[in-house]
Design an enzyme around this catalytic site. Structure first.
Site, mmCIF file in Angstrom:
data_model
loop_
_atom_site.group_PDB
_atom_site.id
_atom_site.type_symbol
_atom_site.label_atom_id
_atom_site.label_comp_id
_atom_site.label_asym_id
_atom_site.label_seq_id
_atom_site.Cartn_x
_atom_site.Cartn_y
_atom_site.Cartn_z
ATOM 1 N N HIS A 190 -10.784 -2.592 -1.330
ATOM 2 C CA HIS A 190 -11.681 -2.006 -0.332
ATOM 3 C C HIS A 190 -12.644 -1.064 -1.051
ATOM 4 O O HIS A 190 -12.223 -0.268 -1.905
ATOM 5 C CB HIS A 190 -10.890 -1.203 0.695
ATOM 6 N N TYR A 229 0.830 -1.201 0.000
ATOM 7 C CA TYR A 229 0.000 0.000 0.000
ATOM 8 C C TYR A 229 0.865 1.252 0.000
ATOM 9 O O TYR A 229 1.902 1.308 0.660
ATOM 10 C CB TYR A 229 -0.862 0.046 1.267
ATOM 11 N N TYR A 252 -1.051 -9.942 0.522
ATOM 12 C CA TYR A 252 -0.001 -9.441 1.413
ATOM 13 C C TYR A 252 -0.115 -10.077 2.806
ATOM 14 O O TYR A 252 -1.194 -10.459 3.229
ATOM 15 C CB TYR A 252 -0.024 -7.907 1.491
ATOM 16 N N HIS A 300 -7.618 -8.183 -2.690
ATOM 17 C CA HIS A 300 -8.913 -7.546 -2.409
ATOM 18 C C HIS A 300 -8.861 -6.071 -2.720
ATOM 19 O O HIS A 300 -7.799 -5.448 -2.716
ATOM 20 C CB HIS A 300 -9.319 -7.747 -0.943
ATOM 21 N N ARG A 321 -3.585 -11.787 3.518
ATOM 22 C CA ARG A 321 -4.847 -11.350 2.964
ATOM 23 C C ARG A 321 -4.955 -11.815 1.516
ATOM 24 O O ARG A 321 -4.006 -11.663 0.754
ATOM 25 C CB ARG A 321 -4.957 -9.818 2.957
HETATM 26 FE FE FE Z 1 -6.340 -4.286 2.577
#
Ligand code: FE
Lengths: 242, 205
Positions: free
Chosen positions: A162, A108, A147, A160, A157
């Protein structure tokens, strides 16, 4: 334009994760323990912020272009599209959708993300759009990577995106996550598994949609979103509580 | 078998996670991307009424400040009108007043500040006026479904005593969890307790 003023249908909380979900460790100290106070829809809940095209920029729904400086971001190019409808199946027009995600490597662009995968200089990882008059929306991005995260010793995770949606009243406010068909990490993810109902999990998995793919350009995934329904106003508008 | 009811089911919620700022407040995540950050100005420059600022923290069950929280606020203007077409008087709202805002806590201290105008009373159940209030929607890592609550004002004792929503709270001492305390001219203090002895009253709306 008709203005919806009916009270919202009661939220089916079995459809959502319980506040306390011990396998998602952060929820333990952040979950209320006392019962929620049931409140009918008052004017403060049936209304909510209204957005227009003046709030958005022309590239806001194109995550491939909206932060690029030296070229396109790395990753599998995809289109994500679908409709926002309410529980009565009616499109929710002109509502704001905001999305954010990791880059193709699972990193991110956030000052608190310490994952060792690299930042992509051409990828911001956020976008936003308004639904059209039928409730349809679309944005373009690259497929995010999986990640690792600090929960269990080796929790990852699934890929995905959000997604945040407004609807027409503050009581419809929703944030969720969209997963990708066929990802083996979905079944292993403690955050996905906060959902007690397998059908609810399926509702968050976007199928590959080859009919919306652009040949030699982008694959596509379809993700429909259902917001809470509200009573029709056949008889009388009584926003102050059912 | 009766006819099936053809209602759809609401899309399930998932936590906003630790990086919610990227999507909803990218400036806080550490970069600039959009031409405007939505929710940065709640009342706009021309709003009537008293300018106020509400400072607080969201505390977890151990008493630790939640440092990655994002709060959305929603309120009427000083005359008690919402900037939304369902409010019959919405045409009277001052230009530039949206009544909706986003605040994020400081990543070091967990402190948030809401800067707005004090809302007026809004008609509630049965037409009885609800005490002036700001609705909150709270999301963060570890919160699986956004939490809904309200800020009311401790310096409005009559309006609070008559408020049909505060009156729904059975344990009278818990009403205090929704009251912002005066802390100087135009300043208030309001903490949210996610759990524990002073757990804030959260709503199912
Ligand atoms: Fe996330």
């Amino acid at each position: 334009m008709t203005v919806e003023t009916g009270a919202f249908f009661m939220r089916d909380r079995r459809r959502h994760p319980p506040a306390l979900s011990p396998s998602y460790k952060t929820s333990v100290a952040r979950s209320p323990r006392l019962p929620l106070l049931s409140l009918g829809s008052t004017m403060s809940e049936i209304t909510g912020p209204v957005f227009g095209h003046g709030d958005l920029g022309p590239l806001d729904n194109d995550l491939i272009r909206n932060f690029a400086s030296t070229g396109d971001p790395v990753g599998e190019r995809i289109i994500v599209h679908g409709r926002v409808v309410d529980e009565r199946g009616r499109g929710v027009p002109h509502t704001l959708l905001e999305v954010w995600q990791a880059n193709a490597g699972g990193r991110y662009r956030h000052r608190n993300d310490r994952h060792l995968a690299p930042i992509d200089p051409n990828f911001g990882g956020c976008g936003r759009c308004l639904t059209d008059e039928t409730g349809a929306y679309a944005f373009r991005t690259v497929k995010p990577g999986a990640y690792p995260w600090r929960n269990g010793a080796n929790d990852w995770r699934p890929a995905h995106i959000h997604i945040s949606v407004f609807g027409t009243g503050f009581a419809q406010r929703l944030i969720t996550q969209m997963y990708f068909e066929g990802d083996p990490l979905i079944a292993r993810c403690p955050i996905v598994q906060t959902l007690p109902d397998p059908a609810a999990i399926e509702a968050l998995v976007a199928p590959l949609d080859m009919n919306a793919a652009v040949p030699f350009d982008s694959l596509a995934y379809r993700f429909d979103i259902v917001l809470r329904g509200r009573r029709s106003t056949f008889f009388e508008n009584r926003p102050e509580g059912n | 078998m009766p006819q099936p009811l053809d209602y759809l089911k609401e899309t399930p919620s998932q936590t906003a996670g630790p990086y919610v700022h990227i999507g909803l407040a990218p400036g806080a995540a550490g970069f600039e991307i959009f031409h405007n950050q939505l929710g940065a100005d709640i009342a706009g420059p021309d709003a009537a009424g008293e300018r106020i600022s509400i400072e607080g923290r969201v505390l977890d069950g151990t008493g630790t400040a939640v440092k990655d929280v994002l709060i959305e606020t929603w309120q009427a203007n000083a005359a008690g009108i919402h900037a939304h077409p369902a409010d019959p008087r919405h045409g009277e709202v001052e230009p530039g007043f949206r009544g909706w805002g986003r605040v994020v806590s400081d990543f070091e201290t967990g402190r948030f500040v809401i800067e707005t105008v004090k809302p007026g009373a809004v008609a509630g159940p049965g037409g009885r006026p609800m005490a002036p209030h700001i609705s909150l929607w709270i999301v963060a890592r570890g919160i699986n479904l956004g939490l809904q609550t309200r800020i009311c004002f401790a310096d409005e004792p009559e309006a609070n005593a008559a408020c049909p929503v505060l009156g729904l709270i059975e344990q009278a001492h818990r009403r205090e969890t929704l009251l912002a305390e005066p802390a100087g001219p135009g300043a208030y203090r309001f903490d949210v307790h996610l759990q524990g002895e002073r757990e804030t009253v959260f709503f199912d709306i």
